[in-house]
Design a protein around this motif. Structure first.
Motif, PDB file in Angstrom:
ATOM      1  N   ALA A 111       0.701   0.049  40.323  1.00  9.16           N
ATOM      2  CA  ALA A 111       2.142  -0.115  40.118  1.00  9.16           C
ATOM      3  C   ALA A 111       2.519   0.096  38.658  1.00  9.16           C
ATOM      4  O   ALA A 111       3.526   0.741  38.344  1.00  9.16           O
ATOM      5  N   MET A 112       1.697  -0.425  37.748  1.00  6.82           N
ATOM      6  CA  MET A 112       1.984  -0.241  36.324  1.00  6.82           C
ATOM      7  C   MET A 112       1.833   1.218  35.918  1.00  6.82           C
ATOM      8  O   MET A 112       2.650   1.746  35.148  1.00  6.82           O
ATOM      9  N   LEU A 113       0.814   1.889  36.439  1.00  9.09           N
ATOM     10  CA  LEU A 113       0.639   3.307  36.118  1.00  9.09           C
ATOM     11  C   LEU A 113       1.824   4.133  36.618  1.00  9.09           C
ATOM     12  O   LEU A 113       2.290   5.052  35.930  1.00  9.09           O
ATOM     13  N   LEU A 114       2.322   3.794  37.787  1.00  9.25           N
ATOM     14  CA  LEU A 114       3.483   4.512  38.322  1.00  9.25           C
ATOM     15  C   LEU A 114       4.726   4.233  37.477  1.00  9.25           C
ATOM     16  O   LEU A 114       5.540   5.129  37.226  1.00  9.25           O
ATOM     17  N   ALA A 115       4.864   2.977  37.024  1.00 10.05           N
ATOM     18  CA  ALA A 115       5.992   2.644  36.147  1.00 10.05           C
ATOM     19  C   ALA A 115       5.887   3.424  34.837  1.00 10.05           C
ATOM     20  O   ALA A 115       6.877   3.954  34.329  1.00 10.05           O
ATOM     21  N   CYS A 116       4.661   3.513  34.305  1.00  2.00           N
ATOM     22  CA  CYS A 116       4.442   4.291  33.067  1.00  2.00           C
ATOM     23  C   CYS A 116       4.768   5.769  33.291  1.00  2.00           C
ATOM     24  O   CYS A 116       5.385   6.413  32.432  1.00  2.00           O
ATOM     25  N   LYS A 117       4.368   6.278  34.437  1.00  4.30           N
ATOM     26  CA  LYS A 117       4.653   7.684  34.750  1.00  4.30           C
ATOM     27  C   LYS A 117       6.159   7.924  34.824  1.00  4.30           C
ATOM     28  O   LYS A 117       6.668   8.918  34.286  1.00  4.30           O
ATOM     29  N   ASN A 118       6.852   7.005  35.492  1.00  2.00           N
ATOM     30  CA  ASN A 118       8.304   7.139  35.621  1.00  2.00           C
ATOM     31  C   ASN A 118       9.004   7.085  34.267  1.00  2.00           C
ATOM     32  O   ASN A 118      10.075   7.673  34.090  1.00  2.00           O
ATOM     33  N   LYS A 119       8.406   6.381  33.313  1.00  2.00           N
ATOM     34  CA  LYS A 119       8.986   6.232  31.984  1.00  2.00           C
ATOM     35  C   LYS A 119       8.433   7.248  30.984  1.00  2.00           C
ATOM     36  O   LYS A 119       8.722   7.170  29.786  1.00  2.00           O
TER      37      LYS A 119
END
Length: 421
Positions: A111-119
């Motif tokens: 979930a954090m990696l996906l949030a980082c990707k989105n940002k």
């Protein structure tokens, strides 16, 4: 000043009071690294903690750090979309240059990696390998007879079903490692496994840091003061810790040393209101081999209690069927306890066989029993030799200043890569 966000798998002990939860003794490597990096300065670390009770969720400041929390089901097999949104908010508020994710074992890593990707920050995220559940799952059932793997008890799942939980968590772990650009590890075993999953990943080496009290007790073990013919085992709560193999070795030890006694730390699986399937299996095995009088299960111990058990022990045994690098083995060895470890995962990198400890194939109970006897007999002062050599090696391996500086250097390497330098 560099701004870093840590995503942790637990609430670190320094912050337990903030969430009105009981202080735990886990994650000592994170606490140790945090305390050492606090001394260095020029780095602003914010922390993000998983919380199971939504009424305890809070974001605030404590001990010089901003902290955040997110609602987390640690048994979940996949990440929650809401968790990604929470992490995006935390990234917006904390504005980190580096996102340091401790562990791959839970879906919130993904979930954090996906949030980082989105940002647009995926290049600035690094995963710190602790264990690898996808790799450990392959060894989960080692040494457990088929009939006992599938046997179910009231109110609990079978050992095989527990292994399947590892596999389910492993799926998310594999996806996380495939997505990540950077990992921090400390053994050939974790490097080999992540490189198989993602050959392009950038691997950064950094040894761990122990908690302060273990450094303060470096070399405190003394042969003349230990309880002769005693063995200390730090955990026996699930199969990959290999306690069933240790139990199978115990009868041979008892025959030669009838005064032997084994002290087992960690969750007392026999004291639980509902025993898990592995506890039932161990209970049967111990009863069949008539060994209960030689075993004391101590339950979870405080830091100081652990240290006293290390100092008291004649021998420390790490019997895991798989391991990245045993934190307990490092603790035992810096205190100076003569140690025996199974030759698995990355654990063997801590021990030079016959020089500062013994190594044995994890499923060779006869050899484990033999090496215990060698240390009990202490011919040619082998216990003292192992103790001195272990301390010398571990002082270098878990050097606080060096390892904290290396961690900061990794942050620099990641930022240099992000900046095209």
């Amino acid at each position: 000043m560099k701004k870093v966000l840590w995503l942790c798998n637990i609430v670190l002990p320094d912050f337990n009071e903030e969430f009105s939860i009981k202080k735990n003794n886990f994650g000592g490597w994170m606490t140790g690294m945090l305390h050492e990096m606090e001394k260095i300065g020029d780095i602003d670390i914010s922390l993000c903690f998983p919380i199971r009770d939504k009424n305890r969720l809070k974001d605030s400041h404590c001990n010089g750090h901003a902290y955040y929390s997110f609602l987390c089901d640690m048994a979940a097999e996949s990440y929650d979309i809401e968790t990604i949104k929470t992490f995006e908010r935390i990234l917006d508020e904390s504005k980190p240059e580096i996102i340091h994710i401790w562990g791959t074992e839970y879906p919130h890593t993904m979930a954090m990696l996906l949030a980082c990707k989105n940002k647009g920050m995926i290049e600035r995220a690094v995963i710190n390998i602790q264990g690898l559940v996808s790799a450990c799952a392959k060894h989960y059932l080692s040494g457990i007879p088929e009939k006992d793997r599938i046997l179910k008890y009231p109110d609990t799942t079978s050992i095989k079903e527990n292994m399947m939980d590892f596999l389910k968590h492993g799926k998310c772990e594999l996806e996380s490692i495939k997505m990540a650009r950077h990992v921090i590890g400390r053994t050939d075993w974790d490097k080999a496994n992540v490189k198989v999953i993602n050959p392009q990943i950038c691997y950064h080496f950094c040894n761990e840091i122990l908690r302060d009290s273990f450094y303060n007790n470096t070399g405190k073990w003394k042969y003349e003061k230990c309880q002769k013919h005693s063995i200390f085992v730090s955990q026996a709560s699930y199969p990959i810790k290999g306690f069933h193999y240790f139990v199978e070795a115990l009868p041979a030890i008892v025959r030669q040393y009838p005064d032997v006694h084994v002290y087992v730390a960690g969750v007392d699986i026999f004291a639980q209101k509902v025993q898990n399937a592995y506890a039932h299996y161990l209970e049967k095995l111990i009863k069949r081999l008539d060994l209960s009088q030689y075993l004391s299960f101590l339950g979870n111990l405080s830091e100081e209690q652990m240290i006293q058990q290390y100092i008291k022990a004649n021998v420390f045994v790490s019997a895991s069927t798989v391991e990245n690098e045993s934190n307990s083995l490092s603790e035992a060895r810096i205190i100076g306890v003569p140690s025996i470890a199974s030759f698995v995962g990355g654990a063997y990198e801590r021990v030079m066989h016959g020089i500062d400890g013994y190594l044995y194939p994890h499923d060779d109970s006869a050899l484990l029993a033999y090496y215990v006897g060698e240390l009990f007999d202490n011919k040619n002062n082998i216990c003292e030799c192992f103790s001195i050599n272990s301390i010398k090696k571990m002082i270098k391996v878990v050097d606080c200043e060096k390892n904290a500086a290396r961690n900061i250097a990794i942050y620099e390497e990641i930022l240099d890569g992000c900046n095209g330098e």
